[in-house]
Design an enzyme around this catalytic site. Structure first.
Site, PDB file in Angstrom:
ATOM      1  N   ASN A   1      -4.187   6.495  -1.690  1.00 49.62           N
ATOM      2  CA  ASN A   1      -3.484   7.067  -0.544  1.00 49.62           C
ATOM      3  C   ASN A   1      -2.863   8.418  -0.870  1.00 49.62           C
ATOM      4  O   ASN A   1      -2.632   9.239   0.021  1.00 49.62           O
ATOM      5  CB  ASN A   1      -2.417   6.100  -0.033  1.00 49.62           C
ATOM      6  CG  ASN A   1      -3.017   4.991   0.811  1.00 49.62           C
ATOM      7  OD1 ASN A   1      -4.033   5.186   1.477  1.00 49.62           O
ATOM      8  ND2 ASN A   1      -2.421   3.817   0.769  1.00 49.62           N
TER       9      ASN A   1
ATOM     10  N   HIS B   1      -2.938  -3.706  -5.503  1.00 50.28           N
ATOM     11  CA  HIS B   1      -3.264  -3.172  -4.181  1.00 50.28           C
ATOM     12  C   HIS B   1      -4.760  -3.176  -3.922  1.00 50.28           C
ATOM     13  O   HIS B   1      -5.515  -2.374  -4.470  1.00 50.28           O
ATOM     14  CB  HIS B   1      -2.716  -1.744  -4.041  1.00 50.28           C
ATOM     15  CG  HIS B   1      -3.020  -1.124  -2.717  1.00 50.28           C
ATOM     16  ND1 HIS B   1      -3.296   0.214  -2.550  1.00 50.28           N
ATOM     17  CD2 HIS B   1      -3.115  -1.675  -1.473  1.00 50.28           C
ATOM     18  CE1 HIS B   1      -3.540   0.462  -1.280  1.00 50.28           C
ATOM     19  NE2 HIS B   1      -3.441  -0.664  -0.603  1.00 50.28           N
TER      20      HIS B   1
ATOM     21  N   GLU C   1      -5.969  -1.228  -7.136  1.00 55.95           N
ATOM     22  CA  GLU C   1      -4.995  -0.469  -7.910  1.00 55.95           C
ATOM     23  C   GLU C   1      -4.015  -1.432  -8.582  1.00 55.95           C
ATOM     24  O   GLU C   1      -3.402  -2.262  -7.903  1.00 55.95           O
ATOM     25  CB  GLU C   1      -4.241   0.508  -7.003  1.00 55.95           C
ATOM     26  CG  GLU C   1      -5.135   1.598  -6.432  1.00 55.95           C
ATOM     27  CD  GLU C   1      -4.436   2.497  -5.442  1.00 55.95           C
ATOM     28  OE1 GLU C   1      -4.619   3.723  -5.519  1.00 55.95           O
ATOM     29  OE2 GLU C   1      -3.686   1.976  -4.586  1.00 55.95           O
TER      30      GLU C   1
ATOM     31  N   SER D   1       0.817  -1.218   0.000  1.00 58.40           N
ATOM     32  CA  SER D   1       0.000   0.000   0.000  1.00 58.40           C
ATOM     33  C   SER D   1       0.845   1.260   0.000  1.00 58.40           C
ATOM     34  O   SER D   1       0.360   2.327  -0.385  1.00 58.40           O
ATOM     35  CB  SER D   1      -0.907   0.016   1.240  1.00 58.40           C
ATOM     36  OG  SER D   1      -0.130   0.007   2.423  1.00 58.40           O
TER      37      SER D   1
END
Length: 506
Positions: free
Chosen positions: A196, A146, A158, A125
């Protein structure tokens, strides 16, 4: 080289059977993949299979999954005794500890047992896919995959393209995600990838405004839910994820982007981690918890309403504010300047109350600003300046709460609360597009599915108007001098041309 992700006999290895590994194994087995579970801890893979069995049985009880499909999925789950049991795999997904050394060591070990055509994916991540792959003899077959926790419910994944990742790997992982019922979004290997990275605009900016004394945690949460439409306030969200998880991610992305001002963490986060105020898991974070429910401080008591005249300053949003004041049966002054008896309401976009008072030559003691950007039907945010009189502050609060719509009163801040947070989110999303980390469409898809925002950052910017977002950011930058409010070139150019932020370049 290639991998047919739709092949009926596809064998997937899942290394690391914690929450993420279990979730990936579950959806892969449901999708018809044979899954080999492996974990370095004795008994962990068997525990994971028991856990997945319970989850699948619950789906069968609800009628989400047929009994036959449940039994078939369970038959496809097997446990590896040693790493050599992964030899038949067409793809291996690692979900081990988020430690670069651990992941690189695993990659080296996997290459000794899997075939030359086996795709190796990392569920990292926050670490660089390129760095993880660098430990391999064949880094071109390594890609990022991810998922988000809980995997069966969070429908976005992802697909990360490392510097050495071969195109067939990205294609295969994209198709594999679709097979498993998830929405793939493609991203280049950059810190935070999409979700993120884009997520820095919410909690980080909220922490900054609280650190500036603009509002307390509960007030910021109320405004961002009530006015901007977020399902959870930033501090509710930080408590849910755990500050021991969220704050290190903030620090990591800030450092990986060489101290980019937009991602600067707040000292509040480090202090509260040190104090052990981590959130739900510790029973106390930004909120206290009783029976796993947040004890939310009550909103301030609504004071007596202003009964004197009200003057609304001209400018964008003034018609909306005037209509509301009229609806609330206030005495509306219509002169070019307010009388000395009037409560002065100033709609602002990007400005703070002090700057608006100086620009318009108003009596600051009688002036309070209001946020018109998100409408006034669900929540109203008022902003004082350093000399706003208490009777003006309280009277405006009482007046504007007269139809029982929630009102929050904050201290002076360029962009108030919702404007500055949403403008920051839009700006970061545009910067991700500017860097070609992902397409505008994938950025919006990743944010709405991965973060649950009311809209993707680029769509949200279009909804507000790119030129207006630029104006808000430029005003905040001019007042504060803080480079975190520097508008992305992607945003600025499209605002200048009058085109959608979702417009990709040819």
């Amino acid at each position: 080289m290639s991998l047919d992700a739709a092949r009926p006999d596809l064998v997937m290895g899942v290394v690391g059977t914690g929450a993420m590994g279990r979730g990936i194994a579950q959806i892969a087995a449901i999708a018809g993949c044979a899954v080999i579970l492996m974990d370095a801890r004795d008994g962990a893979a068997a525990e994971a299979r028991i856990f997945i069995t319970k989850m699948l049985n619950k789906l069968a009880e609800r009628g989400t999954l047929s009994t036959s499909a449940t039994e078939a999925a369970l038959d496809r789950l097997v446990i590896a005794e040693t790493i050599a049991d992964l030899t038949p795999c067409h793809v291996v997904v690692e979900a081990v500890a988020e430690d670069i050394t651990v992941k690189q060591t695993l990659m080296k070990d996997l290459e000794t047992v899997v075939s030359a055509g086996c795709l190796i994916a990392t569920n990292t991540s926050s670490l660089s896919v390129t760095s993880i792959a660098a430990a391999c003899r064949h880094p071109e077959r390594v890609g990022g995959f991810h998922f988000f926790n809980p995997v069966p419910l969070m429908k976005v994944v992802e697909v990360i393209d490392g510097v050495m990742t071969a195109p067939w790997v990205v294609e295969a992982l994209t198709n594999l995600a679709l097979r498993m019922g998830h929405a793939p979004v493609k991203a280049k290997d950059t810190p935070g990838f999409i979700v993120n990275h884009a997520g820095r605009g919410y909690g980080t900016e909220a922490l900054k405004l609280v650190g500036e004394g603009v509002a307390d945690f509960a007030t910021a949460d109320r405004i961002l839910k009530g006015a901007a439409g977020f399902r959870m306030g930033p501090f509710e969200l930080l408590d849910l994820t755990g500050l021991d998880v969220s704050h290190p991610v903030m620090e990591s992305i800030y450092d990986q982007y060489y101290q980019e001002p937009r991602f600067r963490p707040s000292p509040i986060g480090r202090q509260r981690v040190t104090a052990g105020l981590l959130g739900r898991k510790t029973g106390r974070g930004f909120y206290a918890y009783k029976d796993d429910k947040a004890v939310v401080p009550p909103a301030p008591v609504v004071p007596a309403a202003w009964t004197g005249p009200v003057w609304v300053a001209p400018g964008e949003g003034s018609l909306t504010v005037t209509a509301l004041v009229t609806k609330l049966d206030a005495i509306l002054e219509r002169g070019e300047k307010p009388t000395k008896a009037a409560l002065i309401l100033v709609p602002v976009q990007g400005e703070d109350c002090t700057t608006a008072c100086v620009r318009l030559g108003l009596d600051a003691t009688r002036t309070i600003a209001i946020d018109p950007l998100f409408g006034l039907d669900s929540h109203r945010t008022l902003m004082t300046n350093p000399v706003t009189a208490a009777e003006i502050r309280d009277g405006a609060h009482g007046l504007l709460a007269g139809d029982e719509i929630a009102v929050s009163v904050i201290h002076d801040s360029p962009g108030l609360v919702a404007q500055r947070v949403v403008a920051t989110i839009v700006n970061i999303g545009c910067d991700i597009a500017q860097q070609r980390i992902a397409t505008p469409e994938d950025i919006d898809k990743a944010v709405t599915l991965g973060l649950g925002y009311p809209a993707g950052p680029l769509s949200w910017g279009d909804r507000i108007g790119p030129a207006k977002v630029v104006a808000i950011l430029d005003t905040m930058l001019a007042i504060t001098g803080d480079p975190r409010y520097r508008a992305s070139l992607w945003l600025r150019r499209r605002a200048a041309l009058g085109v959608s932020l979702l417009t990709s370049e040819s």
